[in-house]
Write a protein that holds these residues in place. Structure first.
Motif, PDB file in Angstrom:
ATOM      1  N   UNK A  28       0.842  -1.208   0.000  1.00 31.30           N
ATOM      2  CA  UNK A  28       0.000   0.000   0.000  1.00 31.30           C
ATOM      3  C   UNK A  28       0.875   1.255   0.000  1.00 31.30           C
ATOM      4  N   UNK A  29       1.931   1.241   0.813  1.00 31.15           N
ATOM      5  CA  UNK A  29       2.860   2.377   0.868  1.00 31.15           C
ATOM      6  C   UNK A  29       3.482   2.605  -0.510  1.00 31.15           C
ATOM      7  N   UNK A  30       3.852   1.500  -1.178  1.00 34.48           N
ATOM      8  CA  UNK A  30       4.460   1.605  -2.504  1.00 34.48           C
ATOM      9  C   UNK A  30       3.500   2.258  -3.502  1.00 34.48           C
ATOM     10  N   UNK A  31       2.216   1.919  -3.416  1.00 34.70           N
ATOM     11  CA  UNK A  31       1.236   2.538  -4.314  1.00 34.70           C
ATOM     12  C   UNK A  31       1.161   4.043  -4.080  1.00 34.70           C
ATOM     13  N   UNK A  66      -3.592  -7.670  -4.179  1.00 33.61           N
ATOM     14  CA  UNK A  66      -4.407  -6.570  -4.694  1.00 33.61           C
ATOM     15  C   UNK A  66      -3.913  -5.326  -3.990  1.00 33.61           C
ATOM     16  N   UNK A  67      -3.521  -4.323  -4.746  1.00 32.96           N
ATOM     17  CA  UNK A  67      -3.032  -3.082  -4.152  1.00 32.96           C
ATOM     18  C   UNK A  67      -3.564  -1.897  -4.934  1.00 32.96           C
ATOM     19  N   UNK A  68      -3.683  -0.784  -4.243  1.00 35.81           N
ATOM     20  CA  UNK A  68      -4.116   0.425  -4.913  1.00 35.81           C
ATOM     21  C   UNK A  68      -4.070   1.614  -3.978  1.00 35.81           C
ATOM     22  N   UNK A  69      -4.057   2.780  -4.545  1.00 33.44           N
ATOM     23  CA  UNK A  69      -4.111   4.022  -3.780  1.00 33.44           C
ATOM     24  C   UNK A  69      -4.771   5.077  -4.655  1.00 33.44           C
ATOM     25  N   UNK A  70      -5.677   5.804  -4.053  1.00 37.56           N
ATOM     26  CA  UNK A  70      -6.341   6.866  -4.793  1.00 37.56           C
ATOM     27  C   UNK A  70      -7.411   7.530  -3.952  1.00 37.56           C
ATOM     28  N   UNK A  71      -8.029   8.542  -4.512  1.00 38.96           N
ATOM     29  CA  UNK A  71      -9.071   9.282  -3.826  1.00 38.96           C
ATOM     30  C   UNK A  71     -10.441   8.672  -4.124  1.00 38.96           C
ATOM     31  N   UNK A  72     -11.356   8.868  -3.206  1.00 36.46           N
ATOM     32  CA  UNK A  72     -12.705   8.347  -3.374  1.00 36.46           C
ATOM     33  C   UNK A  72     -13.349   8.797  -4.668  1.00 36.46           C
ATOM     34  N   UNK A  90     -13.069 -15.427  -2.047  1.00 33.36           N
ATOM     35  CA  UNK A  90     -13.352 -15.755  -0.647  1.00 33.36           C
ATOM     36  C   UNK A  90     -12.776 -14.733   0.339  1.00 33.36           C
ATOM     37  N   UNK A  91     -12.150 -13.671  -0.151  1.00 29.33           N
ATOM     38  CA  UNK A  91     -11.561 -12.666   0.745  1.00 29.33           C
ATOM     39  C   UNK A  91     -12.649 -11.981   1.567  1.00 29.33           C
ATOM     40  N   UNK A  92     -12.329 -11.674   2.790  1.00 32.83           N
ATOM     41  CA  UNK A  92     -13.265 -11.007   3.704  1.00 32.83           C
ATOM     42  C   UNK A  92     -13.466  -9.565   3.250  1.00 32.83           C
ATOM     43  N   UNK A  93     -14.655  -9.218   2.828  1.00 31.27           N
ATOM     44  CA  UNK A  93     -14.962  -7.872   2.331  1.00 31.27           C
ATOM     45  C   UNK A  93     -14.832  -6.805   3.414  1.00 31.27           C
ATOM     46  N   UNK A  94     -14.844  -7.194   4.685  1.00 31.86           N
ATOM     47  CA  UNK A  94     -14.704  -6.210   5.761  1.00 31.86           C
ATOM     48  C   UNK A  94     -13.307  -5.608   5.801  1.00 31.86           C
ATOM     49  N   UNK A  95     -12.385  -6.158   5.037  1.00 29.67           N
ATOM     50  CA  UNK A  95     -11.033  -5.623   5.016  1.00 29.67           C
ATOM     51  C   UNK A  95     -10.936  -4.330   4.209  1.00 29.67           C
ATOM     52  N   UNK A  96     -11.989  -4.029   3.478  1.00 28.34           N
ATOM     53  CA  UNK A  96     -12.082  -2.747   2.771  1.00 28.34           C
ATOM     54  C   UNK A  96     -13.107  -1.878   3.485  1.00 28.34           C
ATOM     55  N   UNK A  97     -12.922  -0.554   3.481  1.00 26.44           N
ATOM     56  CA  UNK A  97     -13.930   0.303   4.106  1.00 26.44           C
ATOM     57  C   UNK A  97     -15.249   0.236   3.351  1.00 26.44           C
ATOM     58  N   UNK A 104     -11.211  11.810   0.309  1.00 24.28           N
ATOM     59  CA  UNK A 104     -10.378  10.946   1.153  1.00 24.28           C
ATOM     60  C   UNK A 104      -9.457  10.093   0.294  1.00 24.28           C
ATOM     61  N   UNK A 105      -8.260   9.864   0.819  1.00 25.27           N
ATOM     62  CA  UNK A 105      -7.262   9.046   0.151  1.00 25.27           C
ATOM     63  C   UNK A 105      -7.252   7.662   0.790  1.00 25.27           C
ATOM     64  N   UNK A 106      -7.309   6.632  -0.024  1.00 27.10           N
ATOM     65  CA  UNK A 106      -7.259   5.249   0.449  1.00 27.10           C
ATOM     66  C   UNK A 106      -6.035   4.579  -0.137  1.00 27.10           C
ATOM     67  N   UNK A 107      -5.241   3.955   0.722  1.00 28.00           N
ATOM     68  CA  UNK A 107      -4.134   3.101   0.288  1.00 28.00           C
ATOM     69  C   UNK A 107      -4.429   1.723   0.845  1.00 28.00           C
ATOM     70  N   UNK A 108      -4.356   0.701  -0.008  1.00 26.31           N
ATOM     71  CA  UNK A 108      -4.786  -0.634   0.374  1.00 26.31           C
ATOM     72  C   UNK A 108      -3.821  -1.677  -0.164  1.00 26.31           C
ATOM     73  N   UNK A 109      -3.552  -2.667   0.659  1.00 30.11           N
ATOM     74  CA  UNK A 109      -2.747  -3.796   0.227  1.00 30.11           C
ATOM     75  C   UNK A 109      -3.334  -5.081   0.782  1.00 30.11           C
ATOM     76  N   UNK A 110      -3.463  -6.086  -0.062  1.00 29.56           N
ATOM     77  CA  UNK A 110      -3.979  -7.398   0.339  1.00 29.56           C
ATOM     78  C   UNK A 110      -3.068  -8.443  -0.289  1.00 29.56           C
TER      79      UNK A 110
END
Length: 128
Positions: A28-31, A66-72, A90-97, A104-110
């Motif tokens: 996520x930091x890399x994105x 799965x990785x990404x960073x960007x604004x809403x 099968x990934x738990x969807x609760x791991x994303x807001x 808002x800026x979101x950075x995500x890594x899975x």
């Protein structure tokens, strides 16, 4: 043996403690770096400096994550949900807001990887 999650590979390793490098945080930091360059804060923290230097090139197969960073407003949440569902149904969807405001800026890594270890890791529910 206690397990410590670490954000960088420079984490001090105390005797009697296992370290687990948190690859999704580094992804996520890399994105964010890909988008904004090395991240600078005021004051700059040692952790930010260390995260700016985490080597990830050719270490993590894109098929594992799965990785990404960007604004809403850019639809980053929808893009991440779509890719997460396509790669890891099968990934738990609760791991994303549930939502990201337009400014808002979101950075995500899975990361999903099945590795065989002689000793099974203890499972913990942790959010950070």
């Amino acid at each position: 043996m206690p397990i410590t999650m670490c954000a960088t590979l420079a984490e001090p390793h105390a005797p009697g403690t296992d370290l687990v490098f948190c690859v999704p945080l580094a992804l996520a930091w890399r994105k964010l770096q890909d988008r904004f360059g090395p991240l600078r804060f005021d004051p700059q923290t040692p952790l930010a400096d260390a995260m700016n230097r985490v080597p990830l090139d050719e270490v993590v197969n894109p098929a594992w994550c799965v990785t990404g960073a960007g604004f809403g407003a850019e639809g980053v949440l929808e893009q991440l949900r779509s890719e997460l569902h396509a790669k890891f149904p099968d990934a738990d969807r609760r791991l994303l807001p549930s939502r990201v405001a337009p400014d808002e800026l979101l950075a995500y890594g899975y990361l999903s990887r099945d590795l065989q270890f002689p000793t099974v890791f203890a499972m913990r529910d942790r959010w950070f």
